[in-house]
Design a protein around this motif. Structure first.
Motif, mmCIF file in Angstrom:
data_model
loop_
_atom_site.group_PDB
_atom_site.id
_atom_site.type_symbol
_atom_site.label_atom_id
_atom_site.label_comp_id
_atom_site.label_asym_id
_atom_site.label_seq_id
_atom_site.Cartn_x
_atom_site.Cartn_y
_atom_site.Cartn_z
ATOM 1 N N LYS A 172 10.530 -4.870 -2.358
ATOM 2 C CA LYS A 172 11.527 -4.201 -1.141
ATOM 3 C C LYS A 172 10.919 -2.740 -0.753
ATOM 4 O O LYS A 172 11.286 -2.388 0.285
ATOM 5 C CB LYS A 172 12.635 -4.230 -1.807
ATOM 6 N N LEU A 173 10.610 -2.113 -1.926
ATOM 7 C CA LEU A 173 10.066 -0.735 -1.800
ATOM 8 C C LEU A 173 8.858 -0.556 -0.698
ATOM 9 O O LEU A 173 9.030 0.222 0.174
ATOM 10 C CB LEU A 173 9.579 -0.174 -3.010
ATOM 11 N N SER A 174 8.223 -1.307 -0.981
ATOM 12 C CA SER A 174 7.028 -1.546 0.249
ATOM 13 C C SER A 174 7.446 -1.780 1.617
ATOM 14 O O SER A 174 6.815 -1.042 2.481
ATOM 15 C CB SER A 174 5.997 -2.333 -0.219
ATOM 16 N N GLU A 175 8.248 -2.694 1.520
ATOM 17 C CA GLU A 175 8.908 -3.150 2.876
ATOM 18 C C GLU A 175 9.589 -1.990 3.668
ATOM 19 O O GLU A 175 9.513 -1.775 4.735
ATOM 20 C CB GLU A 175 9.848 -4.354 2.630
ATOM 21 N N LYS A 176 10.332 -0.999 2.910
ATOM 22 C CA LYS A 176 11.222 -0.082 3.507
ATOM 23 C C LYS A 176 10.441 1.274 3.260
ATOM 24 O O LYS A 176 10.958 2.134 3.849
ATOM 25 C CB LYS A 176 12.349 -0.035 2.420
ATOM 26 N N ALA A 177 9.428 1.455 2.702
ATOM 27 C CA ALA A 177 8.680 2.702 2.498
ATOM 28 C C ALA A 177 8.367 3.263 4.051
ATOM 29 O O ALA A 177 7.932 2.558 5.076
ATOM 30 C CB ALA A 177 7.279 2.629 1.881
ATOM 31 N N GLU A 228 4.039 7.223 4.982
ATOM 32 C CA GLU A 228 3.139 8.099 4.246
ATOM 33 C C GLU A 228 3.349 7.863 2.484
ATOM 34 O O GLU A 228 2.495 8.011 1.669
ATOM 35 C CB GLU A 228 3.523 9.431 4.419
ATOM 36 N N PHE A 229 4.371 6.840 2.325
ATOM 37 C CA PHE A 229 4.769 6.541 0.980
ATOM 38 C C PHE A 229 4.458 4.925 0.805
ATOM 39 O O PHE A 229 4.027 4.595 -0.256
ATOM 40 C CB PHE A 229 6.102 6.934 0.685
ATOM 41 N N LYS A 230 3.934 4.149 1.794
ATOM 42 C CA LYS A 230 3.750 2.816 1.761
ATOM 43 C C LYS A 230 2.532 2.481 0.794
ATOM 44 O O LYS A 230 2.508 1.623 -0.057
ATOM 45 C CB LYS A 230 3.588 2.416 3.015
ATOM 46 N N PRO A 231 1.320 3.185 0.884
ATOM 47 C CA PRO A 231 0.253 3.208 0.142
ATOM 48 C C PRO A 231 0.654 3.237 -1.445
ATOM 49 O O PRO A 231 0.076 2.511 -2.387
ATOM 50 C CB PRO A 231 -0.710 4.020 0.657
ATOM 51 N N VAL A 232 1.336 3.987 -1.524
ATOM 52 C CA VAL A 232 1.643 4.325 -3.029
ATOM 53 C C VAL A 232 2.628 3.013 -3.486
ATOM 54 O O VAL A 232 2.340 2.266 -4.609
ATOM 55 C CB VAL A 232 2.730 5.575 -3.317
ATOM 56 N N ALA A 233 3.448 2.763 -2.837
ATOM 57 C CA ALA A 233 4.206 1.588 -2.976
ATOM 58 C C ALA A 233 3.671 0.049 -3.227
ATOM 59 O O ALA A 233 3.562 -0.641 -4.335
ATOM 60 C CB ALA A 233 5.402 1.307 -2.074
ATOM 61 N N ASP A 234 2.559 0.154 -2.405
ATOM 62 C CA ASP A 234 1.541 -0.827 -2.441
ATOM 63 C C ASP A 234 0.746 -1.150 -3.643
ATOM 64 O O ASP A 234 0.468 -2.032 -4.124
ATOM 65 C CB ASP A 234 0.862 -0.952 -1.219
ATOM 66 N N ALA A 235 0.315 0.177 -4.109
ATOM 67 C CA ALA A 235 -0.465 0.377 -5.227
ATOM 68 C C ALA A 235 0.230 -0.256 -6.391
ATOM 69 O O ALA A 235 -0.369 -1.014 -7.173
ATOM 70 C CB ALA A 235 -0.959 1.886 -5.436
ATOM 71 N N ARG A 268 19.697 1.912 -0.493
ATOM 72 C CA ARG A 268 19.367 3.015 -0.429
ATOM 73 C C ARG A 268 18.523 3.301 0.827
ATOM 74 O O ARG A 268 18.698 4.440 1.381
ATOM 75 C CB ARG A 268 18.182 3.511 -1.757
ATOM 76 N N SER A 269 17.828 2.503 1.442
ATOM 77 C CA SER A 269 17.280 2.674 2.525
ATOM 78 C C SER A 269 18.074 2.883 3.657
ATOM 79 O O SER A 269 17.513 3.354 4.712
ATOM 80 C CB SER A 269 16.285 1.439 2.664
ATOM 81 N N TRP A 270 19.310 2.515 3.696
ATOM 82 C CA TRP A 270 20.050 2.614 4.558
ATOM 83 C C TRP A 270 20.573 3.920 4.826
ATOM 84 O O TRP A 270 20.916 4.799 5.932
ATOM 85 C CB TRP A 270 21.188 1.742 4.688
ATOM 86 N N PHE A 271 20.567 4.741 3.765
ATOM 87 C CA PHE A 271 20.937 6.261 3.688
ATOM 88 C C PHE A 271 20.117 7.293 3.740
ATOM 89 O O PHE A 271 20.384 8.335 3.889
ATOM 90 C CB PHE A 271 22.114 6.226 2.416
ATOM 91 N N GLU A 272 18.756 6.904 3.149
ATOM 92 C CA GLU A 272 17.593 7.688 2.962
ATOM 93 C C GLU A 272 16.451 7.145 3.294
ATOM 94 O O GLU A 272 16.299 6.112 3.152
ATOM 95 C CB GLU A 272 17.776 8.336 1.733
ATOM 96 N N ASP A 273 15.398 7.894 3.569
ATOM 97 C CA ASP A 273 14.098 7.468 3.914
ATOM 98 C C ASP A 273 13.435 7.162 2.398
ATOM 99 O O ASP A 273 13.640 7.917 1.556
ATOM 100 C CB ASP A 273 13.141 8.538 4.598
ATOM 101 N N VAL A 274 12.702 6.159 2.629
ATOM 102 C CA VAL A 274 11.841 5.754 1.265
ATOM 103 C C VAL A 274 10.625 6.751 1.340
ATOM 104 O O VAL A 274 9.554 5.965 1.975
ATOM 105 C CB VAL A 274 11.619 4.329 1.105
ATOM 106 N N THR A 275 10.677 7.584 0.671
ATOM 107 C CA THR A 275 9.202 8.407 0.506
ATOM 108 C C THR A 275 9.044 8.893 -0.748
ATOM 109 O O THR A 275 9.559 8.321 -1.779
ATOM 110 C CB THR A 275 9.678 9.780 1.304
ATOM 111 N N ALA A 276 8.107 9.873 -0.961
ATOM 112 C CA ALA A 276 7.544 10.349 -2.248
ATOM 113 C C ALA A 276 8.907 10.693 -3.120
ATOM 114 O O ALA A 276 8.662 10.802 -4.263
ATOM 115 C CB ALA A 276 6.582 11.400 -2.286
ATOM 116 N N ASP A 277 10.170 11.270 -2.515
ATOM 117 C CA ASP A 277 11.352 11.503 -3.200
ATOM 118 C C ASP A 277 11.762 10.318 -4.287
ATOM 119 O O ASP A 277 12.511 10.807 -5.009
ATOM 120 C CB ASP A 277 12.329 11.792 -2.265
#
Length: 168
Positions: free
Chosen positions: A55-60, A63-70, A111-120
């Motif tokens: 889910k994190l990878s899907e919503k990332a 710039e954060f998607k490679p981290v979630a994918d790793a 959470r993805s509805w209210f905030e961006d899924v980034t390095a935060d």
């Protein structure tokens, strides 16, 4: 081999040796201390973590998607190795994880509805990984085979390396 040869190599093993061989008592197992049960618990927690990282990878954000994918790829690899070990030892690994996996995935969605899924979100990722590490440590500390300990330790090293590489 002649019994006299044994006496020279290790007098305690020689026939008629007066001193009995000292043995280390087996650790007393308590309910839930079965080493394979502990590996099965690690497997379940890894499955739960995979659900969250999918889910994190899907919503990332890009710039954060490679981290979630790793993290996702690493956990998927670990899940396959844990499941393979459990099968090899005669266990049927759980394929679904636990209720926690569904909750984890749902929380990320909300959470993805209210905030961006980034390095935060790395602080939350670290907290989730701590839950997985606890299971790995408990399994490793419960009289595993050399093969199982090597696998568990290697998985923990890989997760530590990922956390260090993506620390904020």
């Amino acid at each position: 081999m002649d019994p006299k040869d044994i006496k020279h190599l290790n007098p305690k093993l020689a026939p008629g040796a007066s001193d009995p061989i000292e043995t280390v008592p087996e650790p007393e197992l308590h309910p839930g201390d079965d080493p394979l049960d502990k590996i099965a618990e690690v497997h379940t927690r890894v499955l739960d973590t995979i659900a969250g990282f999918e889910k994190l990878s899907e919503k990332a954000e890009p710039e954060f998607k490679p981290v979630a994918d790793a993290f996702l790829t690493t956990h998927q690899k670990h899940e396959a190795e844990l499941a393979g070990y459990l099968r090899k030892m005669g266990r049927d690994p759980n394929d679904d994880g636990s209720f926690f996996g569904a909750v984890n995935s749902s929380l990320i969605e909300i959470r993805s509805w209210f905030e961006d899924v980034t390095a935060d979100v790395m602080d939350r990722v670290k907290e989730g990984e701590k839950h997985v590490f606890e299971a790995y440590e408990q399994a490793r500390d419960t009289g595993q085979t050399i093969e199982a300990n090597a696998m568990l330790s290697y998985h923990m090293e890989q997760l530590n390396a990922l956390l260090r590489a993506h620390a904020v």
